[in-house]
Design a protein around this motif. Structure first.
Motif, PDB file in Angstrom:
ATOM      1  N   LEU A 247       0.799  -1.222   0.000  1.00  0.00           N
ATOM      2  CA  LEU A 247       0.000   0.000   0.000  1.00  0.00           C
ATOM      3  C   LEU A 247       0.835   1.276   0.000  1.00  0.00           C
ATOM      4  O   LEU A 247       0.499   2.226  -0.723  1.00  0.00           O
ATOM      5  N   PRO A 248       1.924   1.407   0.799  1.00  0.00           N
ATOM      6  CA  PRO A 248       2.700   2.664   0.757  1.00  0.00           C
ATOM      7  C   PRO A 248       3.216   3.021  -0.630  1.00  0.00           C
ATOM      8  O   PRO A 248       3.170   4.187  -1.030  1.00  0.00           O
ATOM      9  N   SER A 249       3.691   2.009  -1.359  1.00  0.00           N
ATOM     10  CA  SER A 249       4.159   2.286  -2.729  1.00  0.00           C
ATOM     11  C   SER A 249       3.013   2.737  -3.613  1.00  0.00           C
ATOM     12  O   SER A 249       3.164   3.654  -4.438  1.00  0.00           O
ATOM     13  N   LEU A 250       1.844   2.101  -3.422  1.00  0.00           N
ATOM     14  CA  LEU A 250       0.679   2.479  -4.222  1.00  0.00           C
ATOM     15  C   LEU A 250       0.238   3.903  -3.914  1.00  0.00           C
ATOM     16  O   LEU A 250      -0.042   4.699  -4.827  1.00  0.00           O
ATOM     17  N   VAL A 251       0.199   4.244  -2.626  1.00  0.00           N
ATOM     18  CA  VAL A 251      -0.201   5.601  -2.229  1.00  0.00           C
ATOM     19  C   VAL A 251       0.828   6.623  -2.712  1.00  0.00           C
ATOM     20  O   VAL A 251       0.474   7.701  -3.212  1.00  0.00           O
TER      21      VAL A 251
ATOM     22  N   LEU B   8       2.149  15.892 -16.713  1.00  0.00           N
ATOM     23  CA  LEU B   8       1.308  14.746 -16.383  1.00  0.00           C
ATOM     24  C   LEU B   8       1.930  13.440 -16.862  1.00  0.00           C
ATOM     25  O   LEU B   8       1.917  12.430 -16.138  1.00  0.00           O
ATOM     26  N   ILE B   9       2.494  13.439 -18.056  1.00  0.00           N
ATOM     27  CA  ILE B   9       3.113  12.220 -18.586  1.00  0.00           C
ATOM     28  C   ILE B   9       4.310  11.819 -17.730  1.00  0.00           C
ATOM     29  O   ILE B   9       4.468  10.636 -17.369  1.00  0.00           O
ATOM     30  N   VAL B  10       5.147  12.787 -17.386  1.00  0.00           N
ATOM     31  CA  VAL B  10       6.300  12.484 -16.535  1.00  0.00           C
ATOM     32  C   VAL B  10       5.842  11.982 -15.175  1.00  0.00           C
ATOM     33  O   VAL B  10       6.394  11.011 -14.625  1.00  0.00           O
ATOM     34  N   GLY B  11       4.806  12.595 -14.602  1.00  0.00           N
ATOM     35  CA  GLY B  11       4.290  12.158 -13.311  1.00  0.00           C
ATOM     36  C   GLY B  11       3.723  10.751 -13.356  1.00  0.00           C
ATOM     37  O   GLY B  11       3.936   9.953 -12.429  1.00  0.00           O
ATOM     38  N   VAL B  12       3.000  10.426 -14.421  1.00  0.00           N
ATOM     39  CA  VAL B  12       2.433   9.076 -14.554  1.00  0.00           C
ATOM     40  C   VAL B  12       3.543   8.034 -14.671  1.00  0.00           C
ATOM     41  O   VAL B  12       3.482   6.965 -14.042  1.00  0.00           O
ATOM     42  N   VAL B  13       4.562   8.339 -15.452  1.00  0.00           N
ATOM     43  CA  VAL B  13       5.669   7.387 -15.603  1.00  0.00           C
ATOM     44  C   VAL B  13       6.389   7.171 -14.273  1.00  0.00           C
ATOM     45  O   VAL B  13       6.661   6.031 -13.865  1.00  0.00           O
ATOM     46  N   ILE B  14       6.685   8.252 -13.556  1.00  0.00           N
ATOM     47  CA  ILE B  14       7.365   8.127 -12.259  1.00  0.00           C
ATOM     48  C   ILE B  14       6.465   7.428 -11.249  1.00  0.00           C
ATOM     49  O   ILE B  14       6.924   6.576 -10.471  1.00  0.00           O
ATOM     50  N   GLY B  15       5.165   7.773 -11.254  1.00  0.00           N
ATOM     51  CA  GLY B  15       4.240   7.144 -10.317  1.00  0.00           C
ATOM     52  C   GLY B  15       4.094   5.649 -10.551  1.00  0.00           C
ATOM     53  O   GLY B  15       4.105   4.857  -9.602  1.00  0.00           O
ATOM     54  N   LEU B  16       3.965   5.246 -11.805  1.00  0.00           N
ATOM     55  CA  LEU B  16       3.873   3.819 -12.103  1.00  0.00           C
ATOM     56  C   LEU B  16       5.161   3.091 -11.744  1.00  0.00           C
ATOM     57  O   LEU B  16       5.129   1.946 -11.278  1.00  0.00           O
ATOM     58  N   GLY B  17       6.299   3.744 -11.964  1.00  0.00           N
ATOM     59  CA  GLY B  17       7.567   3.145 -11.548  1.00  0.00           C
ATOM     60  C   GLY B  17       7.643   2.960 -10.044  1.00  0.00           C
ATOM     61  O   GLY B  17       8.163   1.958  -9.545  1.00  0.00           O
ATOM     62  N   GLN B  18       7.108   3.917  -9.275  1.00  0.00           N
ATOM     63  CA  GLN B  18       7.083   3.807  -7.813  1.00  0.00           C
ATOM     64  C   GLN B  18       6.165   2.677  -7.369  1.00  0.00           C
ATOM     65  O   GLN B  18       6.457   1.957  -6.407  1.00  0.00           O
ATOM     66  N   VAL B  19       5.071   2.482  -8.074  1.00  0.00           N
ATOM     67  CA  VAL B  19       4.141   1.399  -7.743  1.00  0.00           C
ATOM     68  C   VAL B  19       4.765   0.035  -7.999  1.00  0.00           C
ATOM     69  O   VAL B  19       4.476  -0.940  -7.305  1.00  0.00           O
ATOM     70  N   GLY B  20       5.635  -0.036  -8.980  1.00  0.00           N
ATOM     71  CA  GLY B  20       6.282  -1.303  -9.295  1.00  0.00           C
ATOM     72  C   GLY B  20       6.028  -1.783 -10.708  1.00  0.00           C
ATOM     73  O   GLY B  20       6.458  -2.872 -11.088  1.00  0.00           O
ATOM     74  N   VAL B  21       5.333  -0.970 -11.492  1.00  0.00           N
ATOM     75  CA  VAL B  21       5.050  -1.327 -12.872  1.00  0.00           C
ATOM     76  C   VAL B  21       6.292  -1.070 -13.714  1.00  0.00           C
ATOM     77  O   VAL B  21       6.966  -0.051 -13.558  1.00  0.00           O
ATOM     78  N   ASP B  22       6.594  -2.015 -14.604  1.00  0.00           N
ATOM     79  CA  ASP B  22       7.737  -1.854 -15.497  1.00  0.00           C
ATOM     80  C   ASP B  22       7.395  -0.800 -16.550  1.00  0.00           C
ATOM     81  O   ASP B  22       6.537  -1.017 -17.409  1.00  0.00           O
ATOM     82  N   VAL B  23       8.033   0.343 -16.442  1.00  0.00           N
ATOM     83  CA  VAL B  23       7.713   1.472 -17.322  1.00  0.00           C
ATOM     84  C   VAL B  23       8.730   1.621 -18.440  1.00  0.00           C
ATOM     85  O   VAL B  23       8.762   2.662 -19.101  1.00  0.00           O
ATOM     86  N   THR B  24       9.537   0.607 -18.663  1.00  0.00           N
ATOM     87  CA  THR B  24      10.553   0.713 -19.721  1.00  0.00           C
ATOM     88  C   THR B  24       9.904   0.963 -21.075  1.00  0.00           C
ATOM     89  O   THR B  24      10.337   1.830 -21.849  1.00  0.00           O
ATOM     90  N   PHE B  25       8.837   0.195 -21.354  1.00  0.00           N
ATOM     91  CA  PHE B  25       8.158   0.363 -22.631  1.00  0.00           C
ATOM     92  C   PHE B  25       7.532   1.751 -22.733  1.00  0.00           C
ATOM     93  O   PHE B  25       7.580   2.397 -23.796  1.00  0.00           O
ATOM     94  N   LEU B  26       6.955   2.248 -21.619  1.00  0.00           N
ATOM     95  CA  LEU B  26       6.353   3.581 -21.632  1.00  0.00           C
ATOM     96  C   LEU B  26       7.404   4.663 -21.855  1.00  0.00           C
ATOM     97  O   LEU B  26       7.161   5.638 -22.573  1.00  0.00           O
TER      98      LEU B  26
END
Length: 273
Positions: A113-117, A161-179
């Motif tokens: 949850l902390p990573s998700l938040v 917004l795009i930079v924030g989404v990429v950083i946020g997904l990376g913090q959650v644990g999603v592999d953002v290499t493709f993004l």
């Protein structure tokens, strides 16, 4: 036979009675968690409204409109705080009751949850900063009388917004290499398009700028020249061409035309003193 049934019934009742305090404790924990979640959501809402009130008092006009936190962001933050608190208390209540399998699953969720938040907060902050950047860029472009000022503002907001989404997904644990690769390709394509459009659009201007520089080496103000079908006295040079005084009046000849068409200097005498 009846004795066996009676003993089994007593065992079941004994187990229920033994678990009853745990069940009541879990219910009380859920009730306390619900009350605390509502309280924290109220606190967040009041803090945001107080901050907006202070911004409205300190800032005036359009500046306060884009700096203040929107109602949608306020509701989103309250929603996140409320359900995060509820989830934590549900995990504790399930463990108190004794549901080990569900408790283990919820423990993993709470650890995650902390990573998700954090990822969600990064995206929210990026959205807020993007909104501020959009208003700043739009007002700056409008003040400079630049066409399509709103378009530049939307580009600035989308970039944040795009930079924030990429950083946020990376913090959650999603592999953002493709993004990241996709964003880099898209950004490069946009820059290439702007560069190509600017290059094609500015080509006549660049040609005239270079031609004026060369033309100044051969012609001086006051001389009579003939450029194609135009004949007149050179009055001055400007950024993109030469101004002639002809029989019809003043005429601006683009400097590139002087190099492309026949060009003659009729006299080298200066103007009458």
């Amino acid at each position: 036979m009846l004795e066996s049934i009676r003993l089994q019934t007593l065992d079941v009742l004994s187990a229920i009675v033994a678990q009853l305090p745990n069940v009541l404790g879990g219910i009380l924990l859920l009730l306390a968690g619900w009350l605390l979640a509502r309280f924290l959501r109220l606190v967040i809402t009041r803090l945001i409204r107080t901050l907006n009130h202070l911004l409205d008092r300190q800032l005036q006009g359009s500046m306060a409109n884009f700096v203040r936190i929107s109602s949608a962001t306020e509701k989103l933050l309250g929603f996140v705080v409320f359900w995060t608190t509820i989830l934590v208390f549900i995990t504790v209540a399930v463990r108190v009751v004794g549901f080990s399998a569900a408790a283990a699953w919820l423990d993993r969720l709470v650890v995650y949850l902390p990573s998700l938040v954090t990822g969600g907060l990064i995206i929210i902050v990026a959205y807020i900063l993007g909104t501020v950047a959009r208003h700043v860029v739009t007002h700056a472009a409008a003040s400079a009388d630049i066409a399509q000022a709103s378009l530049f503002g939307q580009i600035a907001q989308s970039s944040f917004l795009i930079v924030g989404v990429v950083i946020g997904l990376g913090q959650v644990g999603v592999d953002v290499t493709f993004l990241v690769i996709l964003f880099a390709i898209g950004f490069g394509a946009v820059l290439a398009g702007f560069s190509l459009a600017f290059g094609l659009g500015a080509r006549p201007l660049v040609e005239n700028l270079i031609a004026v520089r060369h033309l100044r080496q051969f012609v001086r103000p006051g001389q009579v020249v003939e450029i194609g079908a135009d004949r007149g006295r050179v009055l001055e040079f400007n950024t993109v061409g030469v101004v002639l005084e002809t029989q019809e009046g003043r005429k601006l000849i683009p400097a590139s035309v002087c190099l492309e068409q026949s060009f003659s200097v009729i006299t080298r005498e200066q103007t009458d003193e």
